[in-house]
Scaffold this active site. Structure first.
Site, PDB file in Angstrom:
ATOM      1  N   ASP A  30      -4.069   1.921  -7.112  1.00  0.00           N
ATOM      2  CA  ASP A  30      -4.103   0.366  -7.070  1.00  0.00           C
ATOM      3  C   ASP A  30      -5.378  -0.013  -6.740  1.00  0.00           C
ATOM      4  O   ASP A  30      -6.301   0.695  -5.980  1.00  0.00           O
ATOM      5  CB  ASP A  30      -3.209  -0.187  -5.734  1.00  0.00           C
ATOM      6  CG  ASP A  30      -2.936  -1.550  -6.022  1.00  0.00           C
ATOM      7  OD1 ASP A  30      -1.914  -1.980  -6.368  1.00  0.00           O
ATOM      8  OD2 ASP A  30      -4.097  -2.529  -5.826  1.00  0.00           O
ATOM      9  N   ASN A  87       8.202  -4.907  -5.726  1.00  0.00           N
ATOM     10  CA  ASN A  87       8.144  -6.309  -5.548  1.00  0.00           C
ATOM     11  C   ASN A  87       8.964  -6.986  -6.502  1.00  0.00           C
ATOM     12  O   ASN A  87       8.624  -6.594  -7.909  1.00  0.00           O
ATOM     13  CB  ASN A  87       7.022  -7.118  -5.268  1.00  0.00           C
ATOM     14  CG  ASN A  87       6.398  -6.494  -4.000  1.00  0.00           C
ATOM     15  OD1 ASN A  87       6.958  -6.312  -2.810  1.00  0.00           O
ATOM     16  ND2 ASN A  87       4.488  -6.181  -4.073  1.00  0.00           N
ATOM     17  N   GLN A  94       5.750 -10.566  -6.458  1.00  0.00           N
ATOM     18  CA  GLN A  94       5.385  -9.631  -7.856  1.00  0.00           C
ATOM     19  C   GLN A  94       4.379 -10.750  -8.459  1.00  0.00           C
ATOM     20  O   GLN A  94       4.506 -12.034  -8.802  1.00  0.00           O
ATOM     21  CB  GLN A  94       6.544  -9.715  -8.385  1.00  0.00           C
ATOM     22  CG  GLN A  94       6.244  -8.734  -9.961  1.00  0.00           C
ATOM     23  CD  GLN A  94       7.844  -8.422 -10.830  1.00  0.00           C
ATOM     24  OE1 GLN A  94       8.774  -8.802 -10.299  1.00  0.00           O
ATOM     25  NE2 GLN A  94       7.450  -7.512 -11.719  1.00  0.00           N
ATOM     26  N   HIS A 100       6.530  -2.019 -11.426  1.00  0.00           N
ATOM     27  CA  HIS A 100       5.739  -1.176 -11.013  1.00  0.00           C
ATOM     28  C   HIS A 100       6.165  -0.775  -9.468  1.00  0.00           C
ATOM     29  O   HIS A 100       6.741  -1.739  -8.810  1.00  0.00           O
ATOM     30  CB  HIS A 100       4.267  -1.549 -11.026  1.00  0.00           C
ATOM     31  CG  HIS A 100       4.082  -2.930 -10.435  1.00  0.00           C
ATOM     32  ND1 HIS A 100       4.263  -4.082 -11.007  1.00  0.00           N
ATOM     33  CD2 HIS A 100       3.603  -3.346  -9.018  1.00  0.00           C
ATOM     34  CE1 HIS A 100       4.265  -4.994 -10.304  1.00  0.00           C
ATOM     35  NE2 HIS A 100       3.713  -4.796  -8.919  1.00  0.00           N
ATOM     36  N   LEU A 101       6.174   0.758  -9.305  1.00  0.00           N
ATOM     37  CA  LEU A 101       6.659   1.185  -8.081  1.00  0.00           C
ATOM     38  C   LEU A 101       5.362   1.302  -7.151  1.00  0.00           C
ATOM     39  O   LEU A 101       4.495   2.343  -7.576  1.00  0.00           O
ATOM     40  CB  LEU A 101       7.252   2.362  -8.207  1.00  0.00           C
ATOM     41  CG  LEU A 101       7.782   3.112  -6.945  1.00  0.00           C
ATOM     42  CD1 LEU A 101       8.695   2.097  -6.286  1.00  0.00           C
ATOM     43  CD2 LEU A 101       8.595   4.420  -7.475  1.00  0.00           C
TER      44      LEU A 101
END
Ligand code: AMP
Length: 114
Positions: A30, A87, A94, A100-101
């Site tokens: 991220d 999310n 989100q 996406h995890l």
């Protein structure tokens, strides 16, 4: 999808820091980490959210979870503990509509989340 940021990351059109990769999934750091370990795991194909992915491609959803375990082991947080988060929708914040995890670890985390 041409206007999807994570589709563009999967395609290599937007740079990312790769962590793990399979034929149908991709894991990358991220860009704004919220913990010492903060990795995003995505299916290579576009699905808006976790429920859509689970319904349309359950094997890929399982692979995403399996890959999350591998990332946790690779990055040394499997034993100390880590959090997996999807999310979903506006109230969950989100911001990218390509499922996406989040994998977060490397520090103690409170509950419930903010
Ligand atoms: P969410 O709020 O659950 O939709 O999470 C989206 C995540 O994508 C956030 O944690 C962002 O920091 C992350 N993000 C946005 N742009 C990028 C990028 N170019 N590379 C890596 N992560 C990104």
């Amino acid at each position: 999808m041409a206007d999807c940021l994570f589709c563009r990351i999967v395609a290599g059109e937007v740079p990312s820091e790769s962590v793990r990769s399979t034929e149908s999934t991709y894991a990358f750091r991220d860009v704004t980490p919220q913990a010492p370990v903060h990795v995003l795991l995505v299916p290579r194909d576009h699905y808006d959210n976790a429920a859509e992915l689970a319904n349309a491609a359950p094997a890929v959803m399982v692979e995403l979870m399996r890959e999350a375990g591998a990332v946790a082991a690779d990055l040394g947080v499997a034993d100390s503990g880590y959090r997996l988060v999807f999310n979903t929708g506006a109230e969950a914040n989100q911001t990218v509509n390509h499922v996406h995890l989040h994998l977060l670890g490397g520090r103690a985390m409170g509950w419930p989340p903010g």
